[in-house]
Scaffold this active site. Sequence first.
Site, PDB file in Angstrom:
ATOM      1  N   SER A  94     -36.852 -31.579  32.656  1.00 33.91           N
ATOM      2  CA  SER A  94     -37.013 -31.207  31.188  1.00 33.91           C
ATOM      3  C   SER A  94     -36.319 -32.261  30.254  1.00 33.91           C
ATOM      4  O   SER A  94     -35.235 -32.822  30.686  1.00 33.91           O
ATOM      5  CB  SER A  94     -36.452 -29.715  31.054  1.00 33.91           C
ATOM      6  OG  SER A  94     -36.391 -29.644  29.695  1.00 33.91           O
TER       7      SER A  94
ATOM      8  N   LYS B  33     -31.125 -27.878  35.195  1.00 31.82           N
ATOM      9  CA  LYS B  33     -32.489 -29.030  35.730  1.00 31.82           C
ATOM     10  C   LYS B  33     -31.774 -30.292  36.315  1.00 31.82           C
ATOM     11  O   LYS B  33     -32.149 -31.014  37.192  1.00 31.82           O
ATOM     12  CB  LYS B  33     -33.354 -29.219  34.802  1.00 31.82           C
ATOM     13  CG  LYS B  33     -34.311 -28.070  34.286  1.00 31.82           C
ATOM     14  CD  LYS B  33     -35.368 -27.623  35.244  1.00 31.82           C
ATOM     15  CE  LYS B  33     -36.185 -26.537  35.051  1.00 31.82           C
ATOM     16  NZ  LYS B  33     -37.575 -26.608  36.056  1.00 31.82           N
TER      17      LYS B  33
ATOM     18  N   TYR C 185     -29.442 -24.019  30.661  1.00 28.06           N
ATOM     19  CA  TYR C 185     -31.023 -24.540  31.224  1.00 28.06           C
ATOM     20  C   TYR C 185     -31.090 -26.074  31.665  1.00 28.06           C
ATOM     21  O   TYR C 185     -31.297 -26.505  32.653  1.00 28.06           O
ATOM     22  CB  TYR C 185     -31.991 -24.303  30.259  1.00 28.06           C
ATOM     23  CG  TYR C 185     -33.540 -24.673  30.436  1.00 28.06           C
ATOM     24  CD1 TYR C 185     -34.182 -24.132  31.698  1.00 28.06           C
ATOM     25  CD2 TYR C 185     -33.921 -25.906  29.799  1.00 28.06           C
ATOM     26  CE1 TYR C 185     -35.301 -24.634  32.094  1.00 28.06           C
ATOM     27  CE2 TYR C 185     -35.155 -26.225  30.107  1.00 28.06           C
ATOM     28  CZ  TYR C 185     -36.011 -25.771  31.281  1.00 28.06           C
ATOM     29  OH  TYR C 185     -37.083 -26.178  31.490  1.00 28.06           O
TER      30      TYR C 185
END
Length: 331
Positions: free
Chosen positions: A120, A148, A144
């Site tokens: 991402s 990742k 988040y």
Amino acid sequence: MNTKYVLVTGGAGYIGSHMTLALLDAGAKPIVVDNLSTGIRSAVPPSVPFFHGNCGDEALLDDIMKNYDVNAIVHFAANIIVADSSVDPLGYYRNNTGNARALIDAAVRHRIPHFIFSSSAAVYGEPNTAIISEDHPTNPINPYGRSKLMVEWILADVAKAYPINYAALRYFNVAGADPIGRTGQSSVKATHLIKIAVQAALRKRPGMDIFGDDYPTSDGTCVRDYVHVGDLVQAHLAALAYLRREKENLICNVGYANGFSVQEVIEVVKNVSGVDFEVRVQNRRAGDPSRLVASNRRATEMLRWSPRYDDLKTIVRHALAWEQRLLVDQL
Ligand code: UDP
């Protein structure tokens, strides 16, 4: 196209279901693992082997890999809501990082040579350039993004130690739906801007909120690079070909190098739908960087990626068509 199987985790979800169809369209053989937490069983064509379970479930993975000659894994299954990751960091580290570790472990145990990871733009954090290339420092500002980035690190270490190569594709803002209407973003709990705005245009919700208009951007709202899901999955097919051809690893942005503000997106949705709806300005949402726009030189040069839907109106039109379809299905 290689005739061995491609294991798609999260293949019943939004991006994964487009990938499953793209593999079929390309003559490849997908297998899907999905726990159906947000995915939908009917999004996977009946001809595709489907396993209902967790993508980090060792026994399930061993079973699948013993029975199918899997040559590549494309790993989509994950939690994707930035704001939720600040409320439930342990859940995000378990589902995004822990499950990926278990899946990579299974890939190594079963000598699966290629792995494609959904990374991402969130790994960059608050960028220090207008256009972000893959060499930009990684400094995620929310759990988040960190969940990742940790997987990217695991892959880098694993690829040095075992016979496996990988691509980490750093998605910018994925939107739109299959141009011929076979699948789209169906999750009930929508949080992504274009989905929310088309729902407002269809009166599925009473208007919408803008989260912050005091960012250092031209109109004060956040700027993002919206990439059509159809182009995104083509980048995955290109990455798979790259991994098979080059034997190298690849970290690669997927975006159009085009930024639109939240305000601009809402205007396009109003224009395309022909519907005016109420828009309320609220406080900033936790963990939102002000601007994320990709450099896509690497994708175009190394993957020979040539996007077909690089047009915000087209993205919105396809998202709107899918949302209308969901409305009809509810009747
Ligand atoms: N956004 C907004 N209202 C909404 C949903 C999103 O203003 O109802 C904003 C959000 O704050 C961010 C941008 O739209 O600046 C894109 O958010 P989204 O959740 O679509 O994707 P993200 O960039 O967080 O992955």
